[in-house]
Design an enzyme around this catalytic site. Structure first.
Site, PDB file in Angstrom:
ATOM      1  N   TYR A  65     -26.745   3.833  17.169  1.00 17.90           N
ATOM      2  CA  TYR A  65     -25.151   4.156  17.881  1.00 17.90           C
ATOM      3  C   TYR A  65     -24.389   4.944  17.211  1.00 17.90           C
ATOM      4  CZ  TYR A  65     -27.562   1.981  22.190  1.00 17.90           C
ATOM      5  OH  TYR A  65     -28.078   2.754  23.179  1.00 17.90           O
ATOM      6  N   ARG A  68     -24.816   7.946  17.506  1.00 17.42           N
ATOM      7  CA  ARG A  68     -24.593   8.609  18.417  1.00 17.42           C
ATOM      8  C   ARG A  68     -23.715   9.705  18.731  1.00 17.42           C
ATOM      9  NH1 ARG A  68     -28.075   6.412  22.302  1.00 17.42           N
ATOM     10  NH2 ARG A  68     -27.591   7.879  24.168  1.00 17.42           N
ATOM     11  N   GLN A  99     -26.047   9.463  34.174  1.00 15.23           N
ATOM     12  CA  GLN A  99     -26.860   8.568  33.851  1.00 15.23           C
ATOM     13  C   GLN A  99     -26.521   8.747  32.608  1.00 15.23           C
ATOM     14  OE1 GLN A  99     -31.505   8.679  35.007  1.00 15.23           O
ATOM     15  NE2 GLN A  99     -30.411  10.849  35.528  1.00 15.23           N
ATOM     16  N   ASN A 100     -25.704   9.498  32.241  1.00 14.87           N
ATOM     17  CA  ASN A 100     -25.571  10.278  30.483  1.00 14.87           C
ATOM     18  C   ASN A 100     -24.360   8.873  30.291  1.00 14.87           C
ATOM     19  OD1 ASN A 100     -26.805  12.603  30.920  1.00 14.87           O
ATOM     20  ND2 ASN A 100     -25.587  13.938  31.584  1.00 14.87           N
ATOM     21  N   HIS A 117     -25.398   4.652  33.180  1.00 14.35           N
ATOM     22  CA  HIS A 117     -25.771   3.530  32.232  1.00 14.35           C
ATOM     23  C   HIS A 117     -24.494   3.520  31.758  1.00 14.35           C
ATOM     24  CE1 HIS A 117     -30.163   5.507  33.491  1.00 14.35           C
ATOM     25  NE2 HIS A 117     -29.144   3.990  33.726  1.00 14.35           N
ATOM     26  N   CYS A 125     -17.649  -7.470  23.158  1.00 12.77           N
ATOM     27  CA  CYS A 125     -18.307  -8.937  22.446  1.00 12.77           C
ATOM     28  C   CYS A 125     -19.142  -9.708  23.128  1.00 12.77           C
ATOM     29  CB  CYS A 125     -16.830  -9.848  21.611  1.00 12.77           C
ATOM     30  SG  CYS A 125     -17.657 -11.093  21.190  1.00 12.77           S
ATOM     31  N   CYS A 149     -13.917 -14.157  18.198  1.00 11.02           N
ATOM     32  CA  CYS A 149     -14.608 -15.062  18.432  1.00 11.02           C
ATOM     33  C   CYS A 149     -15.722 -15.150  17.033  1.00 11.02           C
ATOM     34  CB  CYS A 149     -15.459 -15.427  18.885  1.00 11.02           C
ATOM     35  SG  CYS A 149     -16.430 -14.352  19.851  1.00 11.02           S
TER      36      CYS A 149
HETATM   37  C1  BV8 Z   1     -32.836  -2.176  35.405  1.00 11.85           C
HETATM   38  C2  BV8 Z   1     -28.743   4.612  28.295  1.00 11.85           C
HETATM   39  C3  BV8 Z   1     -34.085  -4.625  36.182  1.00 11.85           C
HETATM   40  C4  BV8 Z   1     -28.672   3.889  27.071  1.00 11.85           C
HETATM   41  C5  BV8 Z   1     -30.577   4.291  29.722  1.00 11.85           C
HETATM   42  C6  BV8 Z   1     -38.971   0.230  38.597  1.00 11.85           C
HETATM   43  C7  BV8 Z   1     -40.060   1.486  38.387  1.00 11.85           C
HETATM   44  C8  BV8 Z   1     -40.313   1.615  36.755  1.00 11.85           C
HETATM   45  C9  BV8 Z   1     -39.822   1.556  35.209  1.00 11.85           C
HETATM   46  C10 BV8 Z   1     -38.792   0.449  35.965  1.00 11.85           C
HETATM   47  C11 BV8 Z   1     -38.560   0.283  37.786  1.00 11.85           C
HETATM   48  N1  BV8 Z   1     -37.348  -0.848  37.378  1.00 11.85           N
HETATM   49  C12 BV8 Z   1     -36.681  -0.927  36.082  1.00 11.85           C
HETATM   50  C13 BV8 Z   1     -37.792  -0.310  35.243  1.00 11.85           C
HETATM   51  C14 BV8 Z   1     -37.703  -0.318  33.850  1.00 11.85           C
HETATM   52  C15 BV8 Z   1     -36.971   1.118  33.369  1.00 11.85           C
HETATM   53  C16 BV8 Z   1     -37.353   2.029  33.746  1.00 11.85           C
HETATM   54  O1  BV8 Z   1     -37.534   3.026  34.609  1.00 11.85           O
HETATM   55  N2  BV8 Z   1     -37.942   2.428  32.867  1.00 11.85           N
HETATM   56  C17 BV8 Z   1     -39.021   4.111  32.573  1.00 11.85           C
HETATM   57  C18 BV8 Z   1     -39.043   3.993  30.964  1.00 11.85           C
HETATM   58  C19 BV8 Z   1     -40.020   3.583  32.890  1.00 11.85           C
HETATM   59  N3  BV8 Z   1     -35.821   0.671  33.968  1.00 11.85           N
HETATM   60  C20 BV8 Z   1     -34.887  -0.200  33.445  1.00 11.85           C
HETATM   61  O2  BV8 Z   1     -34.994  -1.142  32.667  1.00 11.85           O
HETATM   62  C21 BV8 Z   1     -33.091   0.015  34.388  1.00 11.85           C
HETATM   63  N4  BV8 Z   1     -32.089  -1.944  34.622  1.00 11.85           N
HETATM   64  O3  BV8 Z   1     -33.863  -1.852  36.178  1.00 11.85           O
HETATM   65  O4  BV8 Z   1     -32.839  -3.271  35.960  1.00 11.85           O
HETATM   66  C22 BV8 Z   1     -33.612  -5.460  36.629  1.00 11.85           C
HETATM   67  C23 BV8 Z   1     -34.160  -5.700  37.717  1.00 11.85           C
HETATM   68  C24 BV8 Z   1     -33.510  -7.755  37.868  1.00 11.85           C
HETATM   69  C25 BV8 Z   1     -33.084  -7.948  36.853  1.00 11.85           C
HETATM   70  C26 BV8 Z   1     -32.933  -7.685  35.557  1.00 11.85           C
HETATM   71  C27 BV8 Z   1     -33.354  -6.307  35.487  1.00 11.85           C
HETATM   72  C28 BV8 Z   1     -32.242   0.337  32.842  1.00 11.85           C
HETATM   73  C29 BV8 Z   1     -32.631   1.525  32.857  1.00 11.85           C
HETATM   74  C30 BV8 Z   1     -31.597   1.974  32.187  1.00 11.85           C
HETATM   75  C31 BV8 Z   1     -31.905   2.305  30.838  1.00 11.85           C
HETATM   76  N5  BV8 Z   1     -30.246   2.962  30.158  1.00 11.85           N
HETATM   77  N6  BV8 Z   1     -29.228   4.935  28.962  1.00 11.85           N
HETATM   78  C32 BV8 Z   1     -28.077   4.937  25.730  1.00 11.85           C
HETATM   79  O5  BV8 Z   1     -28.409   5.907  26.339  1.00 11.85           O
HETATM   80  O6  BV8 Z   1     -27.952   4.693  24.500  1.00 11.85           O
HETATM   81  S1  BV8 Z   1     -31.484   5.341  30.076  1.00 11.85           S
HETATM   82  C33 BV8 Z   1     -31.651   6.874  29.527  1.00 11.85           C
HETATM   83  O7  BV8 Z   1     -32.611   7.759  30.013  1.00 11.85           O
HETATM   84  C34 BV8 Z   1     -30.259   7.537  29.147  1.00 11.85           C
HETATM   85  O8  BV8 Z   1     -30.112   6.739  30.275  1.00 11.85           O
HETATM   86  C35 BV8 Z   1     -31.097   9.213  30.047  1.00 11.85           C
HETATM   87  O9  BV8 Z   1     -29.865   9.654  30.414  1.00 11.85           O
HETATM   88  C36 BV8 Z   1     -32.312   8.294  30.545  1.00 11.85           C
HETATM   89  C37 BV8 Z   1     -33.143   9.154  31.274  1.00 11.85           C
HETATM   90  O10 BV8 Z   1     -33.251  10.545  30.840  1.00 11.85           O
HETATM   91  P1  BV8 Z   1     -32.976  11.999  31.366  1.00 11.85           P
HETATM   92  O11 BV8 Z   1     -31.168  11.054  31.229  1.00 11.85           O
HETATM   93  O12 BV8 Z   1     -33.864  11.841  32.410  1.00 11.85           O
HETATM   94  O13 BV8 Z   1     -33.236  12.667  30.078  1.00 11.85           O
HETATM   95  P2  BV8 Z   1     -34.318  13.199  29.700  1.00 11.85           P
HETATM   96  O14 BV8 Z   1     -34.444  13.765  28.753  1.00 11.85           O
HETATM   97  O15 BV8 Z   1     -35.022  12.257  30.161  1.00 11.85           O
HETATM   98  O16 BV8 Z   1     -34.456  14.463  30.147  1.00 11.85           O
HETATM   99  C38 BV8 Z   1     -33.611  15.788  30.120  1.00 11.85           C
HETATM  100  C39 BV8 Z   1     -33.990  16.902  31.645  1.00 11.85           C
HETATM  101  O17 BV8 Z   1     -33.296  17.565  31.274  1.00 11.85           O
HETATM  102  C40 BV8 Z   1     -35.457  17.109  31.200  1.00 11.85           C
HETATM  103  O18 BV8 Z   1     -36.638  17.335  32.455  1.00 11.85           O
HETATM  104  C41 BV8 Z   1     -35.382  18.949  30.665  1.00 11.85           C
HETATM  105  O19 BV8 Z   1     -36.372  19.391  31.178  1.00 11.85           O
HETATM  106  C42 BV8 Z   1     -34.043  18.961  30.769  1.00 11.85           C
HETATM  107  N7  BV8 Z   1     -33.068  19.974  30.426  1.00 11.85           N
HETATM  108  C43 BV8 Z   1     -33.238  19.791  29.107  1.00 11.85           C
HETATM  109  N8  BV8 Z   1     -32.070  21.348  28.858  1.00 11.85           N
HETATM  110  C44 BV8 Z   1     -31.602  21.913  29.980  1.00 11.85           C
HETATM  111  C45 BV8 Z   1     -31.801  20.828  30.409  1.00 11.85           C
HETATM  112  N9  BV8 Z   1     -31.700  20.975  32.244  1.00 11.85           N
HETATM  113  C46 BV8 Z   1     -31.063  22.080  33.200  1.00 11.85           C
HETATM  114  N10 BV8 Z   1     -30.100  22.556  31.805  1.00 11.85           N
HETATM  115  C47 BV8 Z   1     -30.847  22.840  30.700  1.00 11.85           C
HETATM  116  N11 BV8 Z   1     -29.895  22.865  29.207  1.00 11.85           N
HETATM  117 ZN    ZN Z   2     -15.593 -12.246  20.971  1.00  9.22          ZN
END
Ligand code: BV8
Ligand code: ZN
Length: 247
Positions: A65, A68, A99-100, A117, A125, A149
């Protein structure tokens, strides 16, 4: 450049949503997650973006982080971000759902932005919840500790397995369900529950448009797919809107 169907929909739209992912910030120089230069390539999400990983190895997660946060100090919003800020002045109701965590939509001037996100400029903390901006964090040589803390400080982002912020999520679902047009921009739509929003919008009657440089898993469910860079296509859409609005 754009279909007559899209331009006529744009002319009569009252409520519009822009749902954005990492591709929106690619032209600002922020690496995406899954592209060839994707940051997940070097790291595995579960190794870094999860609470367990953080507790097991706070220094390594902070390393990532820190990198980043450092990167974001040197990037600017791109024409795509500014175009969305323009759209907010054109449509009666305009919402950005992102999502960013890079804060670039707000820096470009967008007012209504739901950050599903979290935001890398905020930290807190895990012991007492005290909030810290990036500037307020004690020295970042190791994993920073709370001044109040001495608990571990973490980035205010949503990790895998963590719940999304409830207000932002509920407001995003409501916006998607009342949208006349829903843009899915620069996202591979693989992370849930965020990736369910375009389909919810479609089922609720929105005209759904994908803007991406390549097809995604969502493309076949979209009403239109505009292949191209968001930094190119969004300003062109704003031009069309401005000219069509001139009486
Ligand atoms: C939750 C923050 C549940 C941190 C991020 C249901 C089904 C399947 C899986 C799950 C589900 N429910 C939960 C899950 C698990 C998980 C999940 O989805 N896993 C996936 C990988 C299968 N989800 C979770 O864990 C979520 N929590 O559901 O909790 C729960 C329920 C009960 C009790 C407790 C919990 C939380 C998910 C959040 C994760 N955090 N980020 C950080 O960033 O450090 S995710 C991370 O991926 C970013 O936020 C990012 O934005 C996000 C998605 O990726 P994209 O933004 O799409 O980026 P990517 O690189 O993939 O794609 C870029 C695109 O841009 C491409 O298509 C490319 O072609 C295009 N592109 C490139 N250049 C350009 C362009 N387009 C236009 N112009 C350009 N120039
Ligand atoms: Zn604290």
């Amino acid at each position: 450049m754009f279909s007559s169907r899209l331009t006529s929909k744009l002319k009569e739209a009252a409520s519009v949503v822009a749902f954005t992912g990492a591709g929106m910030s690619a032209e600002s120089g922020v690496p995406t997650f899954r592209g060839e230069d994707g940051i997940w390539k070097k790291f595995k999400p579960e190794e870094l973006a999860s609470f367990d990983a953080f507790i097991r190895n706070p220094e390594v997660v902070w390393e990532w982080y820190k990198y980043r946060k450092q990167l974001l100090l040197s990037v600017q919003p791109n024409p795509g971000h500014f175009a969305l800020a323009e759209m907010e002045k054109i449509f009666p109701q305009f919402t950005v759902i992102t999502q960013n965590i890079d804060n670039l939509h707000r820096r470009a001037g967008s007012g209504t932005v739901y950050e599903l996100h979290g935001n890398i400029e905020r930290n807190y903390c895990i012991g007492c919840g005290m909030k810290y901006s990036n500037e307020e964090i004690p020295s970042l040589d190791r994993a920073p500790r709370c001044a109040q803390c001495s608990g571990l400080i973490r980035p205010d982002v949503v990790w895998f397995g963590e719940l999304l912020p409830v207000e932002e999520w509920n407001a995003s679902v409501a916006a998607a369900e009342r949208a006349d047009i829903f843009f899915s921009i620069g996202t591979s739509a693989v992370v849930y529950p965020a990736a369910s929003l375009p389909v919810s919008a479609k089922h609720a009657g929105a005209y759904v448009v994908e803007i991406n440089i390549e097809p995604t898993e969502l493309s076949h469910q979209m009403d239109e797919v505009l292949l191209g860079k968001s930094g190119d296509l969004l300003p062109r859409l704003v031009d069309v809107l401005k000219h069509s609005l001139v009486r």
